[in-house]
Design a protein around this motif. Structure first.
Motif, short mmCIF file in Angstrom:
data_model
loop_
_atom_site.label_atom_id
_atom_site.label_comp_id
_atom_site.label_asym_id
_atom_site.label_seq_id
_atom_site.Cartn_x
_atom_site.Cartn_y
_atom_site.Cartn_z
N MET A 54 0.84 -1.34 -0.11
CA MET A 54 -0.06 -0.16 0.01
C MET A 54 0.84 1.24 -0.04
O MET A 54 2.13 1.35 0.63
CB MET A 54 -0.79 -0.06 1.12
CG MET A 54 -1.71 -1.27 1.20
SD MET A 54 -2.92 -0.97 2.76
CE MET A 54 -4.04 0.16 2.10
N THR A 55 0.57 2.16 -0.50
CA THR A 55 1.32 3.41 -0.62
C THR A 55 0.12 4.49 -0.10
O THR A 55 -0.97 4.57 -0.42
CB THR A 55 1.67 3.90 -2.01
OG1 THR A 55 0.77 4.25 -2.98
CG2 THR A 55 2.82 2.79 -2.49
N LEU A 56 0.71 5.68 0.40
CA LEU A 56 0.11 6.81 0.70
C LEU A 56 0.66 8.06 0.43
O LEU A 56 1.81 7.98 0.52
CB LEU A 56 0.10 6.72 2.38
CG LEU A 56 -0.92 7.46 3.31
CD1 LEU A 56 -2.41 7.34 2.71
CD2 LEU A 56 -0.86 7.30 4.58
N GLY A 57 0.07 9.08 0.01
CA GLY A 57 0.60 10.18 -0.36
C GLY A 57 -0.50 11.53 -0.20
O GLY A 57 -1.56 11.26 0.41
N TRP A 58 0.23 12.58 -0.47
CA TRP A 58 -0.43 13.95 -0.65
C TRP A 58 -0.56 14.51 -2.00
O TRP A 58 0.55 14.55 -2.50
CB TRP A 58 0.12 14.81 0.62
CG TRP A 58 -0.63 16.11 0.41
CD1 TRP A 58 0.13 17.36 0.18
CD2 TRP A 58 -1.81 16.43 0.94
NE1 TRP A 58 -0.75 18.46 0.32
CE2 TRP A 58 -1.86 17.87 0.97
CE3 TRP A 58 -2.78 16.00 1.49
CZ2 TRP A 58 -2.88 18.77 1.05
CZ3 TRP A 58 -3.86 16.60 1.90
CH2 TRP A 58 -4.08 17.88 1.55
N ASP A 59 -1.60 14.96 -2.24
CA ASP A 59 -1.85 15.46 -3.70
C ASP A 59 -2.06 17.11 -3.42
O ASP A 59 -3.25 17.70 -3.07
CB ASP A 59 -2.80 15.11 -4.42
CG ASP A 59 -2.88 15.75 -5.95
OD1 ASP A 59 -2.09 16.87 -6.04
OD2 ASP A 59 -3.36 15.00 -6.90
N PRO A 60 -1.00 18.10 -3.24
CA PRO A 60 -1.18 19.34 -2.94
C PRO A 60 -2.10 20.28 -4.14
O PRO A 60 -2.88 21.21 -3.75
CB PRO A 60 0.29 20.15 -3.02
CG PRO A 60 0.89 19.02 -3.96
CD PRO A 60 0.33 17.79 -3.61
N THR A 61 -2.37 19.56 -5.14
CA THR A 61 -3.03 20.42 -6.32
C THR A 61 -4.35 20.12 -6.01
O THR A 61 -5.19 20.86 -6.30
CB THR A 61 -2.61 19.74 -7.67
OG1 THR A 61 -3.13 18.25 -7.97
CG2 THR A 61 -1.16 19.77 -7.99
N THR A 62 -4.97 19.07 -5.35
CA THR A 62 -6.36 18.72 -5.08
C THR A 62 -6.48 18.81 -3.54
O THR A 62 -7.93 18.69 -3.08
CB THR A 62 -6.86 17.42 -5.58
OG1 THR A 62 -6.06 16.47 -4.94
CG2 THR A 62 -6.82 17.53 -6.97
N SER A 63 -5.55 18.95 -2.68
CA SER A 63 -5.63 18.81 -1.39
C SER A 63 -6.26 17.64 -0.82
O SER A 63 -7.25 17.57 0.02
CB SER A 63 -6.37 20.24 -0.73
OG SER A 63 -5.87 21.27 -1.04
#
Length: 179
Positions: free
Chosen positions: A98-107
């Motif tokens: 599993m991976t987890l991340g943050w997309d700052p373009t869509t918050s």
């Protein structure tokens, strides 16, 4: 063969829940958008780690200078989800990586789950046949993490002496002997 992507950009619901009694529960990550429901089987430890890491990401965003996203410190009351999983629970696959991340373009927090790798003996990972990609806003992510930790903690009671789970039928405590 191309990978089947079960993608959810703004799901109506994302939750970890269980099927079965404490001690023999099966954990599932379930996502719903409209009438479309996708469930992925997880291990209890994967569920807990996912929730803890989401909490860490959100806490870090709260303290990042100049962050334009308002991150709640607790679950907004309108996002509390205590409902059981949608039935029937039919997992698409059992999650391995599993991976987890943050997309700052869509918050949004981004969760990716891949099936357990069934690579041949050549040590080259196979291309996954399918994967789950879920993108959720910060309030939903906070609610998801808190609910998941509650679900994980709602299992069997822990022995206060040895720290292992106690079965309803009895417990052999290595510290005290049978109780």
């Amino acid at each position: 063969m191309p990978t089947i992507v079960h993608g959810f950009d703004w799901p109506d619901r994302v939750a970890v829940g269980t099927v079965g009694r404490p001690g023999s529960r099966s954990f599932y990550l379930q996502v719903r958008s409209g009438s479309r429901v996708v469930s992925v089987a997880l291990e209890k430890e994967q569920s807990a780690a996912l929730a803890e890491k989401i909490g860490e990401i959100l806490d870090q965003l709260m303290t990042t200078a100049g962050n334009p996203v308002s991150v709640p410190s607790g679950t907004p009351v309108e996002l509390v989800d205590n409902e059981p999983l949608d039935q029937p629970v039919e997992p698409e696959f059992r999650a391995g990586a599993m991976t987890l991340g943050w997309d700052p373009t869509t918050s949004q927090v981004v969760i990716e789950a891949f099936p357990i790798d069934t690579a041949d003996d050549d040590d080259v990972p196979d291309e996954p046949a399918e994967m789950l990609v879920v993108r959720i806003p910060v309030g939903t992510a906070r609610a998801f993490a808190e609910r998941t930790l509650e679900v994980v903690g709602a299992g069997r009671a822990m022995c206060p002496f040895c720290g292992t789970p106690m079965d309803p039928d009895g417990h052999v405590c290595p510290v005290l002997g049978e109780r």
